[in-house]
Design a protein around this motif. Structure first.
Motif, short mmCIF file in Angstrom:
data_model
loop_
_atom_site.label_atom_id
_atom_site.label_comp_id
_atom_site.label_asym_id
_atom_site.label_seq_id
_atom_site.Cartn_x
_atom_site.Cartn_y
_atom_site.Cartn_z
N PHE A 42 0.86 -1.18 0.00
CA PHE A 42 0.00 0.00 0.00
C PHE A 42 0.90 1.23 0.00
O PHE A 42 1.44 1.62 1.04
N ALA A 43 1.07 1.82 -1.17
CA ALA A 43 2.06 2.88 -1.31
C ALA A 43 1.70 4.11 -0.48
O ALA A 43 2.58 4.84 -0.05
N ASP A 44 0.41 4.33 -0.23
CA ASP A 44 0.05 5.57 0.48
C ASP A 44 0.39 5.52 1.95
O ASP A 44 0.54 6.55 2.59
N ILE A 45 0.50 4.32 2.55
CA ILE A 45 0.85 4.28 3.96
C ILE A 45 2.16 3.51 4.20
O ILE A 45 2.57 3.32 5.35
N GLY A 46 2.79 3.09 3.11
CA GLY A 46 4.09 2.44 3.25
C GLY A 46 4.03 1.09 3.93
O GLY A 46 4.97 0.69 4.62
N VAL A 47 2.95 0.37 3.75
CA VAL A 47 2.83 -0.94 4.39
C VAL A 47 2.79 -2.04 3.32
O VAL A 47 2.05 -1.94 2.35
#
Ligand SMILES: Cc1cc2nc3c(=O)[nH]c(=O)nc-3n(C[C@H](O)[C@H](O)[C@H](O)COP(=O)(O)O)c2cc1C
Ligand code: FES
Lengths: 418, 96
Positions: B8-13
């Protein structure tokens, strides 16, 4: 039942008055009732009907329509919004004017089928740039979705300089004098309507205004309340003012806003909140605020959340739940836009500690992003637990300014956590 | 069981999931900004941009194709409620 009807020589109001209505859509009060506005537009080669009224008011609608047009002349029916108070008479109108073509926005297609459960219903989906000719008059469409349903659009008649705006610029106000320069003082109704109907969609309002502001406007003809023919631009300007974020105007230095809310019986959750703020304060470029939920009614806090980039909520666990002021705050978020904002939870507990997880679930349910898992502390926070709170605040802050911490996790952790 | 890494690129997970997991099952638990509404390919609330790994995602159903077309989105956008993760991919909320 005489009602002021001529918007221009070619455009007539053919809607319905509903002065007895007191509660609208469950969520609105309507102390003067409302109107359902539909309009008849006459061109040299046919007539267009813009919107209908709710089914219960069909008699008024068809009686007024017949004063201005024969059913056989109707060439186009436009629905700017499919909510039943505007689409209610559509099936009967189509039955009386079977030759008419129905125009709805591109985003309205699936919804139309769910509302008018009728096989073989024909319609033409339209969007910005599309137009329909009535001979010497033209209907031009503007795609303005989410004002306040996904399907909404506006229709403009350039030759008359009239915008049929649907619920935009509308209000619940019933006065048979119909025009803004003739009716009673409806300012409250106008503002109240924006606040309760358009507010969650401010970004979409701004997108729509970009299409509306360049238009030459003699009048705005909305689907509820007075027709705005006196200084219509004032209402457009007021919408822009209401939809533009204020905090950003005042402090447009790129700072990100983080608000920490808490409530605390013995001060444990408060101590956590303070430590979280201390941690976040180590991150540059943040505008930080700390609020005790006990100290304020919900409304002003909701205003704060609306313009914040991130919120953290702290609650003790009491009787297996987060406390009521927290739920009161969270239940008010439906009235504003929170999707995509950063959020998190924290709190002290005695033995079971459900509150933090329940708040996080609600935040995720509201489509907010919860990038850092919440902190729970058993009873009084010890030194290392205070440090964990500081860490939490710092991590959320760093996430906010784009210094992203990347994490690797296994699906099983998520499943067991839920 | 085959595993896939969904980032999940938006939260770096990045989450390691069993191949065949639906994106929505992961995104809603992880607190990414991907939202869901109907969960059945109707509303388009769950529009998701695929930054890489489109070839590791399940084929689009006719329903998904129709809903995506209704929202006028680019070719690298999928519905999280419909898409199964079959291999590594990087995603983020559409428009987010
Ligand atoms: C102000 C308002 C907001 C709405 N918001 C949503 C929404 O966000 N999502 C949705 O699926 N339906 C939404 N709806 C549609 C209603 O759920 C739908 O009209 C439903 O059929 C109403 O059921 P009822 O007749 O039991 O009140 C909204 C309706 C209104 C009037
Ligand atoms: S949640 Fe509605 S389309 Fe995916």
């Amino acid at each position: 039942m005489s009602v002021a009807a001529a918007v221009t020589e070619r455009i007539h109001w053919i809607g319905a008055l509903d002065p007895g209505m007191r509660t609208f859509d469950v969520i609105l009060k309507t102390p003067s009732g409302t109107t359902y506005n539909s309009y008849c537009v006459r061109g040299s080669e046919g007539v267009a009907i813009i919107d209908t009224v709710k089914l219960e008011c069909a008699d008024q609608f068809f009686a007024r329509l017949q004063q201005f047009a024969d059913y056989g002349e109707i060439r186009a029916i436009v629905l700017n919004h499919l909510e039943p108070d505007h689409s209610g008479c559509l099936p009967e109108l189509l039955r009386r004017a079977p030759q008419a073509k129905l125009y709805v926005s591109e985003s309205a297609q699936l919804m139309l089928k769910a509302l008018v459960k009728q096989d073989g219903l024909a319609f033409v989906p339209v969007t910005t740039g599309d137009s329909v000719s009535l001979g010497d008059r033209t209907l031009r469409f503007l795609h303005t979705p989410y004002l306040h349903w996904p399907d909404t659009q506006c229709t403009y008649v350039p030759e008359e300089r009239v915008l049929f705006s649907g619920d935009v610029f509308g209000c619940h106000f019933c006065d048979r004098r119909m025009f803004n320069d003739a009716v009673g003082d409806f300012r409250f109704a106008f503002e109240y309507y924006f606040h309760h109907i358009m507010r969650p969609f401010k970004r979409h309002v701004l997108d729509a205004l970009a299409l509306i502001e360049p238009l030459d406007l003699a009048a705005i003809a909305p689907s509820h309340g007075p027709i705005l023919r006196d200084r219509p631009r004032d209402y457009v300007a007021r919408y822009r003012e209401l939809a533009t974020p204020r905090l950003k105007r005042e402090t447009d230095n790129g700072d990100r806003t983080l608000i920490v809310f808490y409530i605390s019986s013995y001060g444990n959750t408060r101590r956590m909140a303070e430590a979280i703020c201390d941690g976040a304060a180590e991150v540059p470029g943040l505008r930080l605020s700390l609020y005790d939920l006990e100290g304020s009614p919900v409304e002003p806090l909701v205003d704060l959340v609306e313009e914040a980039d991130a919120i953290l909520i702290g609650s003790p666990t009491i009787n297996g739940d987060a406390v009521k002021p927290v739920w009161d705050l969270l239940s008010s978020f439906a009235g504003i836009h929170v999707k995509g904002k950063v959020a998190g939870a924290f709190g002290s507990f005695g033995w079971s500690g459900e509150a933090v997880r329940m708040i996080e679930d609600r935040l995720r349910g509201l489509k907010m992003r919860v990038p850092v898992a919440g902190v729970k502390v058993k009873l009084i926070p010890a030194r290392e637990e205070i440090l964990a709170c500081r860490d939490f605040g710092r991590q959320v802050g760093e996430f906010l300014i784009g210094r992203q911490v990347t994490r690797e996790i296994d699906f099983s952790e998520l499943v067991s956590a839920a | 069981m085959a595993k896939a890494r969904l980032t999940f690129a938006d939260i770096g997970v990045s989450v390691t999931v069993p191949a065949g997991t639906r994106i929505i099952e992961v995104s809603e638990k992880v607190g990414s900004g991907i939202a869901y509404g109907c969960r059945e390919s109707d509303c388009g609330t769950c529009l998701t941009t695929v930054e890489s790994g489109m070839e590791h995602l399940s084929e689009k159903s006719p329903y998904e194709i129709a809903t995506l077309a209704g929202h006028n989105v680019p070719a690298n956008v999928r519905l999280a409620c419909q898409t199964l993760v079959l291999g590594d991919a990087v995603i983020r909320p559409y428009g987010g």
